[in-house]
Motif scaffolding. Structure first.
Motif, mmCIF file in Angstrom:
data_model
loop_
_atom_site.group_PDB
_atom_site.id
_atom_site.type_symbol
_atom_site.label_atom_id
_atom_site.label_comp_id
_atom_site.label_asym_id
_atom_site.label_seq_id
_atom_site.Cartn_x
_atom_site.Cartn_y
_atom_site.Cartn_z
ATOM 1 N N SER A 262 -21.993 10.036 -0.008
ATOM 2 C CA SER A 262 -21.556 10.956 -1.055
ATOM 3 C C SER A 262 -21.621 12.391 -0.542
ATOM 4 O O SER A 262 -22.061 12.643 0.579
ATOM 5 C CB SER A 262 -22.457 10.813 -2.289
ATOM 6 O OG SER A 262 -23.722 11.429 -2.051
ATOM 7 N N ASP A 263 -21.212 13.327 -1.364
ATOM 8 C CA ASP A 263 -21.228 14.741 -0.993
ATOM 9 C C ASP A 263 -22.478 15.460 -1.503
ATOM 10 O O ASP A 263 -22.539 16.688 -1.500
ATOM 11 C CB ASP A 263 -19.983 15.439 -1.529
ATOM 12 C CG ASP A 263 -19.889 15.369 -3.056
ATOM 13 O OD1 ASP A 263 -20.781 14.770 -3.692
ATOM 14 O OD2 ASP A 263 -18.900 15.909 -3.604
ATOM 15 N N ARG A 264 -23.481 14.706 -1.947
ATOM 16 C CA ARG A 264 -24.656 15.307 -2.584
ATOM 17 C C ARG A 264 -25.356 16.311 -1.669
ATOM 18 O O ARG A 264 -25.694 17.424 -2.096
ATOM 19 C CB ARG A 264 -25.634 14.211 -3.003
ATOM 20 C CG ARG A 264 -26.876 14.748 -3.712
ATOM 21 C CD ARG A 264 -27.748 13.619 -4.205
ATOM 22 N NE ARG A 264 -28.185 12.752 -3.105
ATOM 23 C CZ ARG A 264 -28.960 11.681 -3.269
ATOM 24 N NH1 ARG A 264 -29.344 11.322 -4.486
ATOM 25 N NH2 ARG A 264 -29.330 10.964 -2.231
ATOM 26 N N GLN A 265 -25.587 15.946 -0.403
ATOM 27 C CA GLN A 265 -26.305 16.840 0.499
ATOM 28 C C GLN A 265 -25.504 18.106 0.788
ATOM 29 O O GLN A 265 -26.058 19.209 0.840
ATOM 30 C CB GLN A 265 -26.626 16.110 1.809
ATOM 31 C CG GLN A 265 -27.658 15.000 1.646
ATOM 32 C CD GLN A 265 -27.907 14.261 2.949
ATOM 33 O OE1 GLN A 265 -27.012 14.125 3.783
ATOM 34 N NE2 GLN A 265 -29.123 13.792 3.133
ATOM 35 N N ARG A 267 -23.183 19.499 -1.132
ATOM 36 C CA ARG A 267 -23.135 20.361 -2.321
ATOM 37 C C ARG A 267 -24.497 21.002 -2.591
ATOM 38 O O ARG A 267 -24.564 22.128 -3.109
ATOM 39 C CB ARG A 267 -22.640 19.560 -3.520
ATOM 40 C CG ARG A 267 -21.171 19.155 -3.357
ATOM 41 C CD ARG A 267 -20.495 18.805 -4.648
ATOM 42 N NE ARG A 267 -19.095 18.447 -4.437
ATOM 43 C CZ ARG A 267 -18.101 19.326 -4.315
ATOM 44 N NH1 ARG A 267 -18.360 20.628 -4.409
ATOM 45 N NH2 ARG A 267 -16.855 18.921 -4.115
ATOM 46 N N PHE A 268 -25.562 20.339 -2.236
ATOM 47 C CA PHE A 268 -26.891 20.947 -2.365
ATOM 48 C C PHE A 268 -26.997 22.169 -1.453
ATOM 49 O O PHE A 268 -27.535 23.211 -1.845
ATOM 50 C CB PHE A 268 -27.977 19.935 -2.022
ATOM 51 C CG PHE A 268 -29.372 20.478 -2.126
ATOM 52 C CD1 PHE A 268 -29.980 20.643 -3.362
ATOM 53 C CD2 PHE A 268 -30.081 20.841 -0.986
ATOM 54 C CE1 PHE A 268 -31.274 21.155 -3.468
ATOM 55 C CE2 PHE A 268 -31.363 21.360 -1.075
ATOM 56 C CZ PHE A 268 -31.969 21.507 -2.324
#
Length: 368
Positions: A262-265, A267-268
């Protein structure tokens, strides 16, 4: 730094050093020399070939302990234990910059190391840096980008501690001194290991424990050291484009690509206000569509994104869409060329410190 010159013979006998080399250490000083050091704008004058040792710690200086092995041997002790070094230097100066495993070294320590190197440029013929192997290539590349000295800086270390069977530290020190004192190796930053000399830009640690861990994928070593001679395979010197920065307080995260990530890291990192991002992509510099959308948003928000490949060797190429290299290029992502992610991060940190516009930062890197 202070020199043991006044009591040279007695000190050398005490240290177990034979031959014509005087050892200088930051740990002690002769009274006369201490007085001389107070005179403004004076630098010591030494005879013959002079090598400066800057000690950072690492396995080469480590001994076992209750909480695990840690660096405890001083740079001075390392040099004293290898009398063969006298064959390559008439004067050996030693300065303990820090005493850490390289996994704990930060940009501040590397900047201090660079400043020490700059201080000695007009005094010595070459510099040897003893350093842990885990991040040796990052420290070496940092200095290769930031410094333009007319003397070589040669990093070395060990895969085995001094107390282990067949410790490789002494042999690596000899190789590093041979390189630092060699007439044809007069500038640039290198890693000397296992009788080979590698350019800082290209070298990487390839194995966790083998003695032949350092290699330069696609490029090969600068030189190989035999018993009798030095065989040069490539032109000695820096293979890095210089950046006018040594210290940096910028923040750059490395985001890894993985199947279905996912793109979570990413975007964080955007939300945390990172100054730059390195995306470690697949193959020629690809990632999935989800991550590519986040890359677009980061760049639109003014955060430079450098793309690298998790492949061991080879440059990037913008070929594929749907999140691939062509998609990332069209979003404005910067090609890391053939740099691994951890070295691209060092370059981006220094570029962000030196320049305040995207075009100049982009010019520090390669093209898609």
């Amino acid at each position: 730094m202070a020199k043991y010159g006044a009591n040279r013979r007695s000190f050398m006998q005490l240290a177990g050093i034979t031959g014509g080399t005087a050892l200088t250490s930051s740990a002690a000083a002769d009274t006369d020399e201490a007085e001389e050091s107070n005179e403004a704008d004076e630098q010591p004058v030494y005879g013959g070939t002079v090598v400066q040792v800057l000690s950072m710690g690492g396995t080469i200086a480590s001994t076992p302990g209750d909480g695990g092995a840690s660096p405890s041997e001083s740079g001075e002790a390392l040099i004293e234990s290898v009398p063969e070094l006298n064959e390559y230097a008439d004067e050996i100066l030693v300065d303990q910059v820090t005493q850490l495993g390289s996994f704990n070294i930060e940009q501040e320590h590397v900047a201090e190391l660079g400043e020490k190197a700059q201080e000695t440029e007009n005094v010595v013929d070459g510099i040897v840096v003893t350093h842990g192997t885990d991040t040796m290539e990052e420290s070496a590349y940092h200095l290769d980008l930031a410094l333009e000295l007319d003397i070589p800086i040669v990093f070395t270390g060990a895969q085995r501690r001094p107390d282990e069977v067949s410790a490789d530290g002494p042999a690596n020190l000899v190789t590093s001194f041979r390189a630092a004192a060699h007439d044809e190796i007069r500038s640039g930053v290198y890693v000397a290991f296992n009788e080979e000399l590698h350019a800082a830009r290209d070298v990487t640690k390839s194995h966790t424990r083998k003695l032949e861990t350092f290699e330069s994928p696609d490029k090969g070593p600068i030189a190989q050291f035999t018993r009798d001679d030095v065989r040069l395979y490539r032109e000695p010197g820096s293979y890095s484009k210089s950046i006018d920065a040594l210290r940096t307080d910028k923040t750059v995260s490395i985001i890894s690509s993985g199947q279905g990530m996912s793109d979570r890291q990413l975007r964080f990192a955007i939300e945390e206000g990172d100054d730059g991002i390195v995306l470690n992509g697949f193959g020629l510099g690809n990632t999935n569509e989800t991550l590519s959308h986040a890359v677009r948003d980061a760049i639109d928000g003014g955060i430079p994104v450098v793309v690298t490949s998790r492949s061991h060797a080879g440059p990037l190429s913008a070929i594929y869409g749907n999140g691939g290299g062509e998609t990332l290029r069209s979003h404005g992502a910067i090609s890391g060329d053939d740099l691994p992610a951890h070295k691209a991060r060092i370059k981006l940190l220094l570029a962000l410190e030196a320049y305040d516009d995207l075009e100049r930062i982009q010019n520090c890197f390669g093209e898609w």
